[in-house]
Motif scaffolding. Structure first.
Motif, mmCIF file in Angstrom:
data_model
loop_
_atom_site.group_PDB
_atom_site.id
_atom_site.type_symbol
_atom_site.label_atom_id
_atom_site.label_comp_id
_atom_site.label_asym_id
_atom_site.label_seq_id
_atom_site.Cartn_x
_atom_site.Cartn_y
_atom_site.Cartn_z
ATOM 1 N N GLY A 110 18.462 -54.652 72.651
ATOM 2 C CA GLY A 110 17.289 -55.303 73.209
ATOM 3 C C GLY A 110 16.847 -54.665 74.511
ATOM 4 O O GLY A 110 17.614 -53.990 75.195
ATOM 5 N N PHE A 111 15.611 -54.899 74.877
ATOM 6 C CA PHE A 111 14.981 -54.243 76.019
ATOM 7 C C PHE A 111 15.756 -54.456 77.316
ATOM 8 O O PHE A 111 16.041 -53.500 78.060
ATOM 9 C CB PHE A 111 13.548 -54.775 76.168
ATOM 10 N N LEU A 112 16.114 -55.691 77.630
ATOM 11 C CA LEU A 112 16.801 -55.968 78.886
ATOM 12 C C LEU A 112 18.276 -55.589 78.833
ATOM 13 O O LEU A 112 18.873 -55.259 79.863
ATOM 14 C CB LEU A 112 16.639 -57.444 79.266
ATOM 15 N N PHE A 113 18.860 -55.605 77.648
ATOM 16 C CA PHE A 113 20.231 -55.099 77.521
ATOM 17 C C PHE A 113 20.271 -53.611 77.850
ATOM 18 O O PHE A 113 21.168 -53.135 78.540
ATOM 19 C CB PHE A 113 20.778 -55.334 76.119
ATOM 20 N N GLN A 114 19.304 -52.874 77.339
ATOM 21 C CA GLN A 114 19.246 -51.437 77.627
ATOM 22 C C GLN A 114 19.130 -51.187 79.131
ATOM 23 O O GLN A 114 19.666 -50.209 79.652
ATOM 24 C CB GLN A 114 18.043 -50.812 76.913
ATOM 25 N N ASP A 115 18.466 -52.101 79.819
ATOM 26 C CA ASP A 115 18.273 -51.949 81.259
ATOM 27 C C ASP A 115 19.526 -52.321 82.047
ATOM 28 O O ASP A 115 19.635 -52.018 83.232
ATOM 29 C CB ASP A 115 17.094 -52.828 81.703
ATOM 30 N N GLY A 116 20.482 -53.008 81.385
ATOM 31 C CA GLY A 116 21.724 -53.373 82.049
ATOM 32 C C GLY A 116 21.765 -54.774 82.627
ATOM 33 O O GLY A 116 22.619 -55.086 83.454
ATOM 34 N N GLN A 120 18.678 -57.378 87.776
ATOM 35 C CA GLN A 120 18.586 -58.823 87.536
ATOM 36 C C GLN A 120 17.180 -59.337 87.838
ATOM 37 O O GLN A 120 16.653 -60.190 87.114
ATOM 38 C CB GLN A 120 19.604 -59.564 88.388
ATOM 39 N N ALA A 121 16.577 -58.822 88.895
ATOM 40 C CA ALA A 121 15.219 -59.249 89.264
ATOM 41 C C ALA A 121 14.218 -58.857 88.181
ATOM 42 O O ALA A 121 13.286 -59.612 87.877
ATOM 43 C CB ALA A 121 14.828 -58.635 90.604
ATOM 44 N N ILE A 122 14.403 -57.685 87.594
ATOM 45 C CA ILE A 122 13.520 -57.262 86.494
ATOM 46 C C ILE A 122 13.675 -58.216 85.312
ATOM 47 O O ILE A 122 12.692 -58.633 84.689
ATOM 48 C CB ILE A 122 13.846 -55.812 86.068
ATOM 49 N N GLY A 123 14.912 -58.588 85.003
ATOM 50 C CA GLY A 123 15.152 -59.527 83.917
ATOM 51 C C GLY A 123 14.477 -60.868 84.160
ATOM 52 O O GLY A 123 13.878 -61.455 83.246
ATOM 53 N N VAL A 124 14.573 -61.356 85.395
ATOM 54 C CA VAL A 124 13.913 -62.613 85.748
ATOM 55 C C VAL A 124 12.406 -62.478 85.597
ATOM 56 O O VAL A 124 11.741 -63.340 85.005
ATOM 57 C CB VAL A 124 14.265 -63.020 87.197
ATOM 58 N N VAL A 144 17.795 -59.741 75.661
ATOM 59 C CA VAL A 144 18.934 -59.879 76.575
ATOM 60 C C VAL A 144 20.267 -59.699 75.861
ATOM 61 O O VAL A 144 21.186 -59.077 76.397
ATOM 62 C CB VAL A 144 18.890 -61.255 77.270
ATOM 63 N N TRP A 145 20.403 -60.218 74.632
ATOM 64 C CA TRP A 145 21.724 -60.346 74.017
ATOM 65 C C TRP A 145 22.005 -59.457 72.809
ATOM 66 O O TRP A 145 23.148 -59.373 72.369
ATOM 67 C CB TRP A 145 21.956 -61.799 73.609
#
Length: 491
Positions: free
Chosen positions: A228-234, A440-444, A205-206
């Protein structure tokens, strides 16, 4: 923090570009006429300076982060410890204090040894590297990037700030299986879960290359691939909705199921022994949370001020909505409800604090108060788990709610800040609520799945080796005496 966490200014693409200019200039000096070389060096140096400003430290930002790191530590000890301690029966008061206190110390040490290195150095999309084990190479002169080009903070301060986040996250889990788990099992679980869940989720995330790496569209594309993976996703997570609250709540819920229900649960009275202590703990949590959220701006600036106001207003709204809803449903408003409502509001605003306007923050707080009340009553009955101190009902429900609503209220059309374009160095003109909500849902979803899998494996391994629960007669007598040989109150 700010949705992401900085890499180091001296490791960024801007530093690489500057070194390439120096190498190119040196090579030219060996073969070209002096005047021509001087001209080329001036032009190249000017271009490098325009693209990569020298990173400097502002003493005010440094001071702010020192204060914020201390405030986050205050949230754990004594804030969280007293909040949880007051909620258990008197025979288990010291056991909860001991668990939170020792977990804080344990994770702090592990953060220095390897946690920081694996979370906040460049590696792959899920883990960093071992390049900064035992903080190797970090000196008083080391600089960590913030979220503005050319502005940094001392790396040691950033290490402490992030380490405090890691420690309180592991401490949160303790509330789910309070009053019946072995002390040794708590410590072993935290080591495993911290290593394989907290660290990778924080990295996903960070972690990014820092704003100075984003000098052009091409440079930004290269830099983002190292994030990071979720950062790349936005994914947006200002101060830990996914990393801290959802992550810990899922681990706690799994623990509540796998450790099992307390002896006499549903039959014997298990009322909090000291709501006075709980109120003091909740107040300390709220106070420390200003460092948690506003400090995540990494600078003493307007974004920190926005996060500060949201951290003041949203919990107030949540405390009121929980109190009013409980008053309506049960006929009487309770102190426990008001305190729990404030915590629910703090949780929901955490991922959004620096992204949403104050109006959006108030709405999120009002929703969180009602959602949290449902989480600790209706949802808890549906799940059937003995989540002792309602970690999932508050941190899980409101953490998920906050992460999703961040995607809604971060929209400039609703008073939010939108998404920052680091190449253009201004807010992006494009913002899609629906598109960000999906991100955001993907991150959750990733956080829930990752934490659950790691937790199941960790609890199972511990149960197969040292065991998870104390003996029934020890649980009946109370963990204060049977696990620690002490009593909280000696009358």
């Amino acid at each position: 923090m700010f949705g992401v966490a900085p890499a180091w200014a001296d490791d960024s693409a801007s530093a690489t570009a500057a070194s390439e200019v120096v190498v190119a200039s040196t090579a030219a000096a060996a073969s070209a006429p002096a005047a021509a070389v001087a001209s080329e060096v001036v032009v190249a140096s000017a271009a490098a300076a325009a693209a990569a400003p020298v990173v400097t430290i502002n003493k005010g930002d440094n001071t702010w982060l020192m204060v914020c790191a201390a405030l986050v530590i205050l949230m754990s000890i004594p804030g969280l410890a007293l909040f949880y301690g007051g909620l258990v029966r008197s025979k288990n008061m010291l056991s909860v204090l001991m668990q939170v206190f020792t977990v804080f110390a344990l994770i702090s040490v592990l953060w220095v040894i390897y946690g920081y290195s694996l979370a906040f150095t460049e590696g792959n999309a899920f883990f960093g590297s071992f390049s900064k084990l035992l903080l190797k190479g970090v000196t008083p002169d080391s600089i960590a990037a913030t979220f503005n080009k050319g502005i940094g903070i001392s790396e040691f301060i950033y290490i402490a700030f992030q380490g405090a986040f890691a420690a309180i996250t592991c401490g949160l889990i303790v509330g789910s299986f309070a009053e019946r788990i072995k002390f040794s099992a708590v410590l072993v679980f935290c080591v495993i879960w911290f290593t394989f869940s907290y660290i990778p989720v924080a990295h996903m995330v960070w972690y990014w290359a820092g704003p100075d790496a984003y000098t052009s569209a091409d440079a930004a594309a290269v830099a983002t691939k190292t994030a990071g993976f979720l950062f790349q996703d936005g994914a947006l997570d200002f101060a830990g909705g996914t990393v801290v609250h959802i992550n810990a709540a899922i681990a706690g819920l799994v623990g509540a199921f796998m450790v099992g229900k307390r002896v006499g649960y549903g039959r014997d009275a298990m009322t909090p022994h000291s709501l006075t202590m709980t109120m003091i703990g909740a107040s300390l949590l709220w106070f420390g949370w200003f460092g948690f959220n506003a400090g995540s701006a990494l600078e003493a600036n307007g974004t920190a001020a926005l996060a500060f106001v949201n951290t003041w207003a949203a919990p107030a709204a949540a405390a009121l909505s929980w109190t009013i809803a409980e008053w309506f449903l049960k006929g009487k408003p309770s102190l426990l409800g008001a305190a729990s409502g404030a915590v629910a509001g703090l949780v929901v605003i955490t991922p959004a604090a620096g992204f949403v306007g104050v109006g959006g923050g108030l709405i999120m707080g009002l929703i969180a108060g009602v959602a949290g009340l449902w989480g600790v009553h209706g949802l808890k009955r549906l799940l059937g788990a003995d989540d002792s101190l309602d970690v999932f009902g508050v941190h899980g429900v409101c953490g998920i709610l906050g992460a999703l609503l961040t995607g809604v209220f971060a929209s400039p059309e609703l008073g939010g800040t939108g998404i920052w374009d680091y190449v253009a160095n201004k807010a992006s003109v494009d913002y899609s609520i629906w598109g960000q909500l999906k991100i955001q849902a993907i991150g959750v979803g990733v956080t829930v799945l990752w934490s659950a899998v790691v937790a199941v494996i960790a609890y199972k391994l511990i149960d197969m080796t040292i065991g998870l629960r104390v003996k029934e007669d020890e649980e009946r007598e109370g963990l204060d005496v049977t696990s620690h040989g002490e009593k909280a109150y000696n009358m």
